[in-house]
Design a protein around this motif. Structure first.
Motif, mmCIF file in Angstrom:
data_model
loop_
_atom_site.group_PDB
_atom_site.id
_atom_site.type_symbol
_atom_site.label_atom_id
_atom_site.label_comp_id
_atom_site.label_asym_id
_atom_site.label_seq_id
_atom_site.Cartn_x
_atom_site.Cartn_y
_atom_site.Cartn_z
ATOM 1 N N ARG A 65 0.835 -1.207 0.000
ATOM 2 C CA ARG A 65 0.000 0.000 0.000
ATOM 3 C C ARG A 65 0.868 1.256 0.000
ATOM 4 O O ARG A 65 0.616 2.206 -0.732
ATOM 5 C CB ARG A 65 -0.962 -0.009 1.189
ATOM 6 N N LEU A 66 1.930 1.256 0.789
ATOM 7 C CA LEU A 66 2.834 2.405 0.835
ATOM 8 C C LEU A 66 3.534 2.604 -0.509
ATOM 9 O O LEU A 66 3.703 3.736 -0.965
ATOM 10 C CB LEU A 66 3.859 2.236 1.959
ATOM 11 N N ALA A 67 3.919 1.502 -1.156
ATOM 12 C CA ALA A 67 4.560 1.591 -2.479
ATOM 13 C C ALA A 67 3.600 2.209 -3.496
ATOM 14 O O ALA A 67 4.012 3.018 -4.336
ATOM 15 C CB ALA A 67 5.021 0.213 -2.934
ATOM 16 N N ARG A 68 2.333 1.851 -3.414
ATOM 17 C CA ARG A 68 1.341 2.446 -4.321
ATOM 18 C C ARG A 68 1.188 3.937 -4.050
ATOM 19 O O ARG A 68 1.072 4.738 -4.983
ATOM 20 C CB ARG A 68 -0.010 1.763 -4.147
ATOM 21 N N ILE A 69 1.168 4.307 -2.789
ATOM 22 C CA ILE A 69 0.976 5.717 -2.423
ATOM 23 C C ILE A 69 2.118 6.572 -2.949
ATOM 24 O O ILE A 69 1.892 7.647 -3.503
ATOM 25 C CB ILE A 69 0.819 5.868 -0.897
ATOM 26 N N VAL A 70 3.358 6.126 -2.790
ATOM 27 C CA VAL A 70 4.476 6.940 -3.274
ATOM 28 C C VAL A 70 4.510 6.984 -4.793
ATOM 29 O O VAL A 70 4.979 7.963 -5.378
ATOM 30 C CB VAL A 70 5.854 6.520 -2.704
#
Length: 144
Positions: A65-70
């Motif tokens: 999820r964090l990878a998608r956000i960045v």
């Protein structure tokens, strides 16, 4: 967890220092706070210091999820967002590597890399400094 965040060197670098316990929810909030900084632009490289993380509670789904956000800030952009992750400890280095891999797999133009030393992280960002203390405006971060 707390995070110190500054845009330094006349808007040419975002420096983040995470401390304490890391969770996906806390990091997601921190990412949003970085984007709200005065002077933030998605093309500014980021230097992330994970040396003071005492516990990492982010599982695979949270990291993805964090990878998608960045990556969502770089969709349809002509530049590559670069994030250098300084993670000198085995546990945080492993998490940083997982984040780097997932960032590359997600759609977007963000690349990140985990490093054991500040010198390696700074060099990958194309910086001439070899220590964080040599960065312009680092004294503002150290004073917080």
């Amino acid at each position: 967890m707390t995070v110190q965040t500054r845009i330094i060197d006349h808007g040419r670098l975002i420096f983040l220092r995470f401390t304490g316990v890391q969770t996906a929810a806390s990091v997601e909030t921190d990412i949003q706070n970085v984007r709200n900084l005065i002077g933030f632009r998605p093309d500014i490289p980021e230097l992330v210091d994970l040396s003071d993380i005492i516990e990492d509670n982010i599982d695979y789904n949270g990291m993805r999820r964090l990878a998608r956000i960045v990556n969502d800030q770089t969709l349809d952009r002509d530049f590559k967002k670069r994030i250098a992750l300084y993670a000198p400890h085995v546990s945080t280095f492993g998490s940083a590597r997982m984040f780097s891999t997932l960032t590359e797999l997600e759609e977007g133009n963000t690349v990140s890399q985990a490093f054991h030393t500040p010198e390696e992280a700074l060099a990958w960002l194309g910086r001439p400094e070899t220590r964080f203390e040599d960065l312009p405006d680092y004294d503002l971060i150290a004073a917080e």
